[in-house]
Design a protein around this motif. Sequence first.
Motif, PDB file in Angstrom:
ATOM      1  N   PHE A  81       0.842  -1.202   0.000  1.00  0.00           N
ATOM      2  CA  PHE A  81       0.000   0.000   0.000  1.00  0.00           C
ATOM      3  C   PHE A  81       0.876   1.250   0.000  1.00  0.00           C
ATOM      4  N   CYS A  82       1.925   1.265   0.811  1.00  0.00           N
ATOM      5  CA  CYS A  82       2.829   2.428   0.860  1.00  0.00           C
ATOM      6  C   CYS A  82       3.549   2.619  -0.475  1.00  0.00           C
ATOM      7  N   GLU A  84       2.455   1.714  -3.468  1.00  0.00           N
ATOM      8  CA  GLU A  84       1.481   2.211  -4.450  1.00  0.00           C
ATOM      9  C   GLU A  84       1.123   3.671  -4.172  1.00  0.00           C
ATOM     10  N   ARG A  85       0.952   3.982  -2.908  1.00  0.00           N
ATOM     11  CA  ARG A  85       0.464   5.322  -2.526  1.00  0.00           C
ATOM     12  C   ARG A  85       1.532   6.399  -2.707  1.00  0.00           C
ATOM     13  N   SER A  95      -4.732   2.059  -4.648  1.00  0.00           N
ATOM     14  CA  SER A  95      -3.576   1.518  -3.919  1.00  0.00           C
ATOM     15  C   SER A  95      -3.966   0.291  -3.102  1.00  0.00           C
ATOM     16  N   MET A  96      -5.120   0.355  -2.439  1.00  0.00           N
ATOM     17  CA  MET A  96      -5.557  -0.780  -1.632  1.00  0.00           C
ATOM     18  C   MET A  96      -5.951  -1.965  -2.505  1.00  0.00           C
ATOM     19  N   SER A  99      -2.829  -3.631  -3.605  1.00  0.00           N
ATOM     20  CA  SER A  99      -2.214  -4.330  -2.482  1.00  0.00           C
ATOM     21  C   SER A  99      -2.949  -5.634  -2.183  1.00  0.00           C
ATOM     22  N   GLY A 143      -8.924  -4.221   4.174  1.00  0.00           N
ATOM     23  CA  GLY A 143      -9.142  -3.617   2.860  1.00  0.00           C
ATOM     24  C   GLY A 143     -10.533  -3.033   2.713  1.00  0.00           C
TER      25      GLY A 143
END
Length: 339
Positions: A81-82, A84-85, A95-96, A99, A143
């Motif tokens: 997530f980090c 992607e974000r 992002s989620m 993930s 999620g």
Amino acid sequence: MYMIFASLAPIFLIIFVGFIIERIHYLPESTGDGLSYFAINICIPCLLFHIMSTTTPEQFSQGNWWLGMIGSQVGALALFFCLERYLRKKDVGPSMISSLSCVFCNAGFVGLSVIINLFPDNPKALSGAGLSVVACNVVVVIGQMVMLGWSRQKKMPDGRHINFVIPLRIRIWRFIRRFILGNSLVMATVFGLSIAFLEIPLWEPLDKACAMLGYVSPTCMLFALGFSLRKNLREAFKSHSISLGHQIWMMGWRLVGLPLVTLAALSLLDCDPVMITVSVIMMATGTAVMVASLAQVYQAVPGQASLTVAVTNILSLFSLMGAIWLLTWLELMPPMAAL
């Protein structure tokens, strides 16, 4: 290797039959959704209740296994997530979903079927499979909470989030109602474990009825998965832009990276070999169908999620073969001929 392939072939043949039946329009288009709903909300809960009602407290209270299984998934979810974000600069929802595509395995649809097929008379393996389904559901609850918050924030005027003063007890009750009481898999597990731990005698006809319904679930789930494959592929290429490199990276982590991380974590924590075997096989399955459903509902990269679900579930034949071969080579499970 042929023995491993032969043990997995029936599972993927059922998926293929579902795909062909949908392709020739032999059954109504709504069949896949109906079967999935029936399997997820009735059959799998019955199977989990039946399995958990015979689980011993010792099997359940393996703190090192819970730590390794949930920790590896939640840690991977947070890491992806980090990335992607903040690295790819994507919004919270996409992002989620990306993930979850990397982390949330198809434990319910394919994983349970594989374990039942490989270890039909091994109560410890079946209990491990049931507990693995529960452990894997932790990441999807996280999620869903993130996606729900993101969706509500998007609906606020000018993108602002309005803070309503909601008492803590009401927020806790909403969480319990939505993600625990409203989750049939969790509730079936809780009821089954309660029966086992309190040593409540279970009426035999009820147990047999649950078992009969439960053991229908592998066939229903696999057929429904095959039935929905073409729909997922159509959605993937319907006016959606997809980055091939990013897609390969996600699929690699889903099918190869996470099973190896799980194997390493559980081995370092000195878990029971049967539990390691079951967990790694579960993690070697494709991306769960629910990820594509969440992406569609919240309109967050639905094409990417649908493609990941379709392709990883097809390729999981090879990741499962590789996982079983590795587990056999490490002597964590007996050779296929001995099963």
